[in-house]
Scaffold this motif. Structure first.
Motif, PDB file in Angstrom:
ATOM      1  N   ALA A  18       0.842  -1.200   0.000  1.00 20.39           N
ATOM      2  CA  ALA A  18       0.000   0.000   0.000  1.00 20.39           C
ATOM      3  C   ALA A  18       0.876   1.250   0.000  1.00 20.39           C
ATOM      4  CB  ALA A  18      -0.923  -0.007   1.214  1.00 20.39           C
ATOM      5  N   ALA A  19       1.932   1.213   0.804  1.00 15.51           N
ATOM      6  CA  ALA A  19       2.835   2.364   0.890  1.00 15.51           C
ATOM      7  C   ALA A  19       3.540   2.615  -0.439  1.00 15.51           C
ATOM      8  CB  ALA A  19       3.854   2.139   2.000  1.00 15.51           C
ATOM      9  N   GLN A  20       3.811   1.542  -1.183  1.00 15.00           N
ATOM     10  CA  GLN A  20       4.497   1.691  -2.472  1.00 15.00           C
ATOM     11  C   GLN A  20       3.502   1.879  -3.622  1.00 15.00           C
ATOM     12  OE1 GLN A  20       7.478   2.108  -1.629  1.00 15.00           O
ATOM     13  NE2 GLN A  20       8.664   0.268  -1.274  1.00 15.00           N
ATOM     14  N   GLN A  21       2.219   2.009  -3.265  1.00 13.61           N
ATOM     15  CA  GLN A  21       1.149   2.294  -4.235  1.00 13.61           C
ATOM     16  C   GLN A  21       0.974   1.237  -5.319  1.00 13.61           C
ATOM     17  OE1 GLN A  21       2.349   6.235  -5.122  1.00 13.61           O
ATOM     18  NE2 GLN A  21       1.370   7.052  -3.308  1.00 13.61           N
TER      19      GLN A  21
ATOM     20  N   PRO B 293      -1.474  -1.719  -6.656  1.00 15.86           N
ATOM     21  CA  PRO B 293      -2.904  -1.977  -6.442  1.00 15.86           C
ATOM     22  C   PRO B 293      -3.158  -3.168  -5.505  1.00 15.86           C
ATOM     23  CG  PRO B 293      -2.433  -1.705  -8.779  1.00 15.86           C
ATOM     24  CD  PRO B 293      -1.117  -1.719  -8.073  1.00 15.86           C
TER      25      PRO B 293
ATOM     26  N   THR C   6       8.802  -0.549  -7.757  1.00 14.43           N
ATOM     27  CA  THR C   6       8.905   0.811  -7.216  1.00 14.43           C
ATOM     28  C   THR C   6      10.152   1.522  -7.726  1.00 14.43           C
ATOM     29  OG1 THR C   6       7.916  -0.107  -5.231  1.00 14.43           O
ATOM     30  CG2 THR C   6       8.745   2.138  -5.072  1.00 14.43           C
TER      31      THR C   6
ATOM     32  N   TYR D 209      -2.978  -4.201   3.755  1.00  8.42           N
ATOM     33  CA  TYR D 209      -3.093  -3.190   2.705  1.00  8.42           C
ATOM     34  C   TYR D 209      -4.170  -2.162   3.047  1.00  8.42           C
ATOM     35  CZ  TYR D 209      -3.175  -1.315  -2.051  1.00  8.42           C
ATOM     36  OH  TYR D 209      -3.098  -0.496  -3.139  1.00  8.42           O
TER      37      TYR D 209
ATOM     38  N   ASP E 181      -3.920   2.280   5.583  1.00  3.65           N
ATOM     39  CA  ASP E 181      -4.384   3.649   5.353  1.00  3.65           C
ATOM     40  C   ASP E 181      -5.118   4.235   6.549  1.00  3.65           C
ATOM     41  OD1 ASP E 181      -3.350   3.965   2.922  1.00  3.65           O
ATOM     42  OD2 ASP E 181      -5.172   3.427   1.808  1.00  3.65           O
TER      43      ASP E 181
END
Lengths: 229, 104
Positions: free
Chosen positions: A33-36, A38, A63, A153, A157
Protein backbone atom coordinates in the motif's frame (compact mmCIF):
# COMPACT_ATOMS: atom_id res chain seq x y z
CA UNK A 1 -9.19 -41.47 5.66
CA UNK A 2 -7.42 -39.07 3.32
CA UNK A 3 -10.07 -36.51 4.16
CA UNK A 4 -9.11 -36.89 7.79
CA UNK A 5 -5.44 -36.18 6.99
CA UNK A 6 -6.46 -33.07 5.05
CA UNK A 7 -8.42 -31.72 8.01
CA UNK A 8 -5.64 -32.66 10.39
CA UNK A 9 -3.15 -30.66 8.31
CA UNK A 10 -5.54 -27.71 8.13
CA UNK A 11 -6.01 -27.75 11.90
CA UNK A 12 -2.26 -27.83 12.57
CA UNK A 13 -1.71 -24.87 10.25
CA UNK A 14 -4.33 -22.75 12.03
CA UNK A 15 -2.17 -22.20 15.13
CA UNK A 16 1.32 -20.74 15.46
CA UNK A 17 2.31 -21.28 11.77
CA UNK A 18 -0.56 -18.99 10.72
CA UNK A 19 0.18 -16.41 13.42
CA UNK A 20 3.73 -16.01 12.13
CA UNK A 21 2.54 -15.63 8.55
CA UNK A 22 -0.10 -13.07 9.60
CA UNK A 23 2.70 -10.86 10.93
CA UNK A 24 4.77 -11.25 7.78
CA UNK A 25 1.95 -10.71 5.27
CA UNK A 26 0.17 -7.89 7.13
CA UNK A 27 3.51 -6.12 6.94
CA UNK A 28 3.83 -7.00 3.26
CA UNK A 29 0.29 -5.65 2.59
CA UNK A 30 1.16 -2.41 4.38
CA UNK A 31 4.36 -2.15 2.35
CA UNK A 32 2.50 -2.73 -0.93
CA UNK A 33 0.00 0.00 0.00
CA UNK A 34 2.84 2.36 0.89
CA UNK A 35 4.50 1.69 -2.47
CA UNK A 36 1.15 2.29 -4.23
CA UNK A 37 0.80 -1.13 -5.81
CA UNK A 38 -2.90 -1.98 -6.44
CA UNK A 39 -4.64 -4.15 -3.80
CA UNK A 40 -5.52 -6.88 -6.33
CA UNK A 41 -1.90 -7.20 -7.40
CA UNK A 42 -0.68 -7.39 -3.80
CA UNK A 43 -3.16 -10.15 -2.84
CA UNK A 44 -2.69 -12.04 -6.13
CA UNK A 45 1.10 -12.00 -5.66
CA UNK A 46 0.63 -13.98 -2.44
CA UNK A 47 -1.17 -16.75 -4.37
CA UNK A 48 0.77 -16.57 -7.66
CA UNK A 49 4.34 -16.13 -6.38
CA UNK A 50 3.70 -17.53 -2.86
CA UNK A 51 7.15 -16.67 -1.59
CA UNK A 52 7.53 -13.51 0.48
CA UNK A 53 11.13 -12.80 -0.64
CA UNK A 54 10.08 -12.99 -4.30
CA UNK A 55 7.04 -10.81 -3.59
CA UNK A 56 9.18 -8.23 -1.80
CA UNK A 57 11.55 -8.12 -4.76
CA UNK A 58 8.59 -7.84 -7.15
CA UNK A 59 7.19 -4.82 -5.25
CA UNK A 60 10.60 -3.30 -4.54
CA UNK A 61 11.87 -3.46 -8.12
CA UNK A 62 8.57 -2.22 -9.51
CA UNK A 63 8.90 0.81 -7.22
CA UNK A 64 12.50 1.35 -8.35
CA UNK A 65 11.29 1.30 -11.96
CA UNK A 66 13.50 -1.67 -12.80
CA UNK A 67 13.40 -3.22 -16.29
CA UNK A 68 10.91 -6.11 -16.64
CA UNK A 69 13.62 -8.64 -17.40
CA UNK A 70 15.69 -7.61 -14.37
CA UNK A 71 12.64 -8.07 -12.12
CA UNK A 72 11.79 -11.51 -13.48
CA UNK A 73 15.43 -12.64 -13.22
CA UNK A 74 15.71 -11.36 -9.65
CA UNK A 75 12.45 -13.03 -8.56
CA UNK A 76 13.55 -16.25 -10.23
CA UNK A 77 16.96 -16.21 -8.56
CA UNK A 78 15.40 -15.49 -5.17
CA UNK A 79 13.23 -18.62 -5.51
CA UNK A 80 16.07 -21.03 -6.27
CA UNK A 81 15.62 -22.59 -2.85
CA UNK A 82 12.39 -24.22 -4.08
CA UNK A 83 14.36 -26.65 -6.23
CA UNK A 84 16.24 -28.32 -3.37
CA UNK A 85 13.13 -28.09 -1.14
CA UNK A 86 10.95 -29.79 -3.77
CA UNK A 87 13.62 -32.37 -4.55
CA UNK A 88 13.76 -33.34 -0.92
CA UNK A 89 10.05 -33.37 -0.11
CA UNK A 90 8.48 -35.02 -3.16
CA UNK A 91 9.87 -38.54 -2.62
CA UNK A 92 8.41 -38.42 0.91
CA UNK A 93 4.90 -37.89 -0.45
CA UNK A 94 5.01 -40.16 -3.49
CA UNK A 95 2.54 -43.02 -3.62
CA UNK A 96 2.13 -45.44 -6.58
CA UNK A 97 -0.99 -44.91 -8.70
CA UNK A 98 -1.56 -41.29 -7.79
CA UNK A 99 -1.88 -38.90 -10.77
CA UNK A 100 1.23 -36.79 -11.37
CA UNK A 101 -0.62 -33.44 -11.44
CA UNK A 102 -1.30 -33.71 -7.73
CA UNK A 103 2.44 -33.39 -7.11
CA UNK A 104 2.76 -30.45 -9.51
CA UNK A 105 0.00 -28.67 -7.56
CA UNK A 106 1.79 -29.52 -4.31
CA UNK A 107 4.94 -27.90 -5.74
CA UNK A 108 3.06 -24.60 -6.12
CA UNK A 109 1.70 -24.87 -2.55
CA UNK A 110 5.19 -25.32 -1.12
CA UNK A 111 6.64 -22.52 0.98
CA UNK A 112 9.36 -22.15 3.58
CA UNK A 113 6.90 -22.63 6.48
CA UNK A 114 5.05 -25.53 4.84
CA UNK A 115 8.27 -27.29 3.98
CA UNK A 116 9.75 -26.90 7.46
CA UNK A 117 6.61 -28.26 9.13
CA UNK A 118 6.24 -31.11 6.62
CA UNK A 119 9.82 -32.25 7.19
CA UNK A 120 9.18 -32.25 10.93
CA UNK A 121 5.77 -33.99 10.81
CA UNK A 122 6.14 -36.58 8.03
CA UNK A 123 7.82 -39.29 10.12
CA UNK A 124 4.61 -39.43 12.19
CA UNK A 125 2.22 -39.52 9.22
CA UNK A 126 1.60 -42.66 7.11
CA UNK A 127 2.99 -42.18 3.60
CA UNK A 128 -0.43 -42.56 1.93
CA UNK A 129 -1.82 -39.62 3.93
CA UNK A 130 1.09 -37.19 3.66
CA UNK A 131 -0.01 -35.47 0.44
CA UNK A 132 -3.51 -34.84 1.84
CA UNK A 133 -2.01 -33.50 5.07
CA UNK A 134 0.29 -31.24 3.03
CA UNK A 135 -2.64 -29.91 0.98
CA UNK A 136 -4.62 -29.13 4.13
CA UNK A 137 -1.70 -27.49 5.86
CA UNK A 138 -0.50 -25.34 2.97
CA UNK A 139 -3.95 -24.28 1.72
CA UNK A 140 -4.76 -22.81 5.14
CA UNK A 141 -1.41 -20.99 5.10
CA UNK A 142 -2.14 -19.50 1.66
CA UNK A 143 -5.68 -18.42 2.61
CA UNK A 144 -4.49 -16.83 5.86
CA UNK A 145 -1.61 -15.10 4.07
CA UNK A 146 -3.78 -13.75 1.24
CA UNK A 147 -6.29 -12.46 3.82
CA UNK A 148 -3.49 -10.89 5.87
CA UNK A 149 -2.10 -9.17 2.77
CA UNK A 150 -5.52 -7.56 2.16
CA UNK A 151 -5.93 -6.60 5.84
CA UNK A 152 -2.45 -5.05 5.95
CA UNK A 153 -3.09 -3.19 2.70
CA UNK A 154 -6.51 -1.80 3.64
CA UNK A 155 -5.69 -1.34 7.32
CA UNK A 156 -2.51 0.59 6.61
CA UNK A 157 -4.38 3.65 5.35
CA UNK A 158 -6.60 3.84 8.43
CA UNK A 159 -3.82 3.43 10.91
CA UNK A 160 -1.88 6.27 12.48
CA UNK A 161 1.41 6.83 10.60
CA UNK A 162 3.49 5.36 13.42
CA UNK A 163 1.51 2.09 13.52
CA UNK A 164 1.83 1.85 9.77
CA UNK A 165 5.56 2.40 9.96
CA UNK A 166 5.80 -0.28 12.64
CA UNK A 167 3.91 -2.74 10.40
CA UNK A 168 6.26 -2.14 7.48
CA UNK A 169 9.20 -2.53 9.86
CA UNK A 170 7.92 -6.05 10.61
CA UNK A 171 8.94 -7.23 7.13
CA UNK A 172 12.74 -6.82 7.45
CA UNK A 173 12.50 -7.99 11.09
CA UNK A 174 10.70 -11.18 10.03
CA UNK A 175 13.45 -12.00 7.54
CA UNK A 176 16.28 -10.98 9.79
CA UNK A 177 15.07 -13.50 12.36
CA UNK A 178 14.00 -16.30 10.04
CA UNK A 179 17.30 -16.11 8.12
CA UNK A 180 19.60 -15.89 11.15
CA UNK A 181 17.54 -18.53 12.95
CA UNK A 182 17.93 -20.94 10.04
CA UNK A 183 21.75 -20.82 9.98
CA UNK A 184 22.88 -24.35 10.69
CA UNK A 185 25.72 -24.84 8.25
CA UNK A 186 28.48 -22.85 6.55
CA UNK A 187 26.70 -22.48 3.21
CA UNK A 188 23.87 -20.56 4.86
CA UNK A 189 26.19 -18.48 7.07
CA UNK A 190 28.55 -17.45 4.26
CA UNK A 191 25.78 -16.92 1.72
CA UNK A 192 23.86 -14.66 4.10
CA UNK A 193 26.94 -12.70 5.20
CA UNK A 194 28.21 -12.10 1.66
CA UNK A 195 24.73 -11.23 0.43
CA UNK A 196 24.17 -8.79 3.30
CA UNK A 197 27.41 -7.00 2.33
CA UNK A 198 26.77 -7.13 -1.41
CA UNK A 199 23.15 -5.89 -1.21
CA UNK A 200 23.77 -2.23 -0.24
CA UNK A 201 26.98 -2.05 -2.32
CA UNK A 202 25.23 -3.28 -5.46
CA UNK A 203 22.39 -0.86 -4.82
CA UNK A 204 24.82 2.07 -4.75
CA UNK A 205 26.35 0.83 -8.02
CA UNK A 206 23.13 0.11 -9.93
CA UNK A 207 19.71 0.28 -8.20
CA UNK A 208 17.77 -1.43 -11.02
CA UNK A 209 20.04 -4.49 -11.23
CA UNK A 210 21.14 -4.51 -7.60
CA UNK A 211 19.15 -7.59 -6.49
CA UNK A 212 20.43 -10.16 -9.02
CA UNK A 213 23.89 -8.54 -8.99
CA UNK A 214 24.14 -8.84 -5.21
CA UNK A 215 22.97 -12.45 -5.43
CA UNK A 216 25.46 -13.42 -8.10
CA UNK A 217 28.41 -11.51 -6.63
CA UNK A 218 27.68 -12.29 -2.97
CA UNK A 219 26.71 -15.90 -3.68
CA UNK A 220 29.76 -16.57 -5.82
CA UNK A 221 32.01 -14.96 -3.20
CA UNK A 222 30.42 -17.17 -0.54
CA UNK A 223 30.89 -20.24 -2.73
CA UNK A 224 34.57 -19.41 -3.30
CA UNK A 225 35.10 -18.86 0.44
CA UNK A 226 33.41 -22.20 1.05
CA UNK A 227 35.76 -23.89 -1.43
CA UNK A 228 38.88 -22.36 0.12
CA UNK A 229 38.60 -24.60 3.15
CA UNK B 1 -2.27 -4.34 -17.06
CA UNK B 2 1.51 -4.30 -17.38
CA UNK B 3 1.79 -5.05 -13.70
CA UNK B 4 -0.47 -8.13 -14.02
CA UNK B 5 1.74 -9.35 -16.85
CA UNK B 6 4.82 -8.81 -14.73
CA UNK B 7 3.20 -10.67 -11.82
CA UNK B 8 2.34 -13.59 -14.10
CA UNK B 9 5.93 -13.71 -15.37
CA UNK B 10 7.25 -13.60 -11.79
CA UNK B 11 4.87 -16.43 -10.79
CA UNK B 12 6.02 -18.52 -13.76
CA UNK B 13 9.67 -17.75 -12.94
CA UNK B 14 9.12 -19.02 -9.41
CA UNK B 15 7.39 -22.17 -10.68
CA UNK B 16 10.44 -22.87 -12.87
CA UNK B 17 12.13 -24.10 -9.69
CA UNK B 18 9.10 -25.83 -8.21
CA UNK B 19 7.81 -27.83 -11.21
CA UNK B 20 11.06 -29.39 -12.47
CA UNK B 21 11.88 -30.37 -8.88
CA UNK B 22 8.98 -32.82 -9.05
CA UNK B 23 10.48 -34.41 -12.16
CA UNK B 24 14.15 -34.41 -11.25
CA UNK B 25 14.39 -36.57 -8.17
CA UNK B 26 17.75 -38.25 -8.62
CA UNK B 27 19.25 -36.02 -11.32
CA UNK B 28 20.93 -33.39 -9.18
CA UNK B 29 23.44 -34.31 -6.51
CA UNK B 30 22.58 -32.36 -3.32
CA UNK B 31 26.25 -32.55 -2.34
CA UNK B 32 27.47 -31.44 -5.77
CA UNK B 33 29.23 -28.19 -6.64
CA UNK B 34 26.44 -26.74 -8.78
CA UNK B 35 23.93 -27.30 -6.01
CA UNK B 36 26.27 -25.68 -3.50
CA UNK B 37 26.72 -22.58 -5.65
CA UNK B 38 22.95 -22.30 -6.25
CA UNK B 39 22.33 -22.43 -2.49
CA UNK B 40 24.92 -19.68 -1.89
CA UNK B 41 23.30 -17.42 -4.49
CA UNK B 42 19.82 -18.12 -3.07
CA UNK B 43 20.90 -17.12 0.45
CA UNK B 44 22.84 -14.10 -0.82
CA UNK B 45 19.88 -12.72 -2.76
CA UNK B 46 17.45 -12.58 0.11
CA UNK B 47 20.12 -11.41 2.57
CA UNK B 48 21.02 -8.67 0.09
CA UNK B 49 17.42 -7.47 -0.14
CA UNK B 50 16.90 -7.44 3.63
CA UNK B 51 20.21 -5.73 4.40
CA UNK B 52 19.53 -3.11 1.71
CA UNK B 53 16.08 -2.48 3.25
CA UNK B 54 17.75 -1.87 6.62
CA UNK B 55 20.85 0.03 5.45
CA UNK B 56 19.48 2.07 2.51
CA UNK B 57 15.68 1.89 2.82
CA UNK B 58 13.35 3.18 0.13
CA UNK B 59 9.68 4.12 0.59
CA UNK B 60 8.20 4.57 4.08
CA UNK B 61 11.11 2.97 5.89
CA UNK B 62 13.29 5.86 4.67
CA UNK B 63 11.48 7.98 7.30
CA UNK B 64 13.32 6.10 10.03
CA UNK B 65 16.89 6.82 11.09
CA UNK B 66 19.83 4.38 10.97
CA UNK B 67 19.85 4.33 14.76
CA UNK B 68 16.14 3.48 14.95
CA UNK B 69 16.47 0.60 12.51
CA UNK B 70 19.54 -0.70 14.32
CA UNK B 71 17.76 -0.58 17.70
CA UNK B 72 14.69 -2.31 16.25
CA UNK B 73 16.91 -5.08 14.90
CA UNK B 74 18.62 -5.48 18.27
CA UNK B 75 15.24 -5.65 20.05
CA UNK B 76 13.94 -8.25 17.59
CA UNK B 77 17.11 -10.35 17.81
CA UNK B 78 17.19 -10.16 21.62
CA UNK B 79 13.54 -11.17 21.95
CA UNK B 80 13.98 -13.99 19.48
CA UNK B 81 17.27 -15.52 20.59
CA UNK B 82 17.42 -14.69 24.33
CA UNK B 83 14.02 -13.80 25.81
CA UNK B 84 12.03 -16.50 24.06
CA UNK B 85 13.36 -19.70 22.61
CA UNK B 86 13.16 -18.61 19.01
CA UNK B 87 9.56 -17.44 19.04
CA UNK B 88 9.30 -15.73 15.64
CA UNK B 89 6.04 -14.00 16.46
CA UNK B 90 7.36 -12.38 19.65
CA UNK B 91 10.62 -11.45 17.92
CA UNK B 92 8.95 -9.66 15.02
CA UNK B 93 6.55 -7.91 17.40
CA UNK B 94 9.45 -6.75 19.60
CA UNK B 95 11.13 -5.12 16.59
CA UNK B 96 7.96 -3.23 15.68
CA UNK B 97 7.22 -2.23 19.29
CA UNK B 98 10.76 -0.91 19.68
CA UNK B 99 10.08 1.56 16.88
CA UNK B 100 6.86 2.71 18.58
CA UNK B 101 8.66 3.18 21.91
CA UNK B 102 11.48 5.16 20.27
CA UNK B 103 8.93 7.48 18.68
CA UNK B 104 6.81 8.13 21.80
Amino acid sequence: MTNHAFLQGAREAAGVPSAVLVAGFVGFGALAAAQQVPLGIAVASTVVIWALPGQLIFIDMHTLGAPLLATVVAVMLSSARFLPMTLMLMPEMRQPGRPAWQYYVAAQLLSLSGWTMAVARFPGIPRAQRLAWFYGFTLVLILVSAGSTAVGYVGADRLPPLARLALVMMVPMYYLLILLGAVRERTAALGLACGALAGPLAYVATPEWSVPLAGFAGGTAAYLLLRMR
Amino acid sequence: MDLWLLLGACGAATYLWRGPGVRISAGLDPRGELFSWISCVAYAIIAGVVSRMLVIPTGVLAETSHLERALCSVAALAAYFWLTRRNLFVGVLAGALALCLLRL
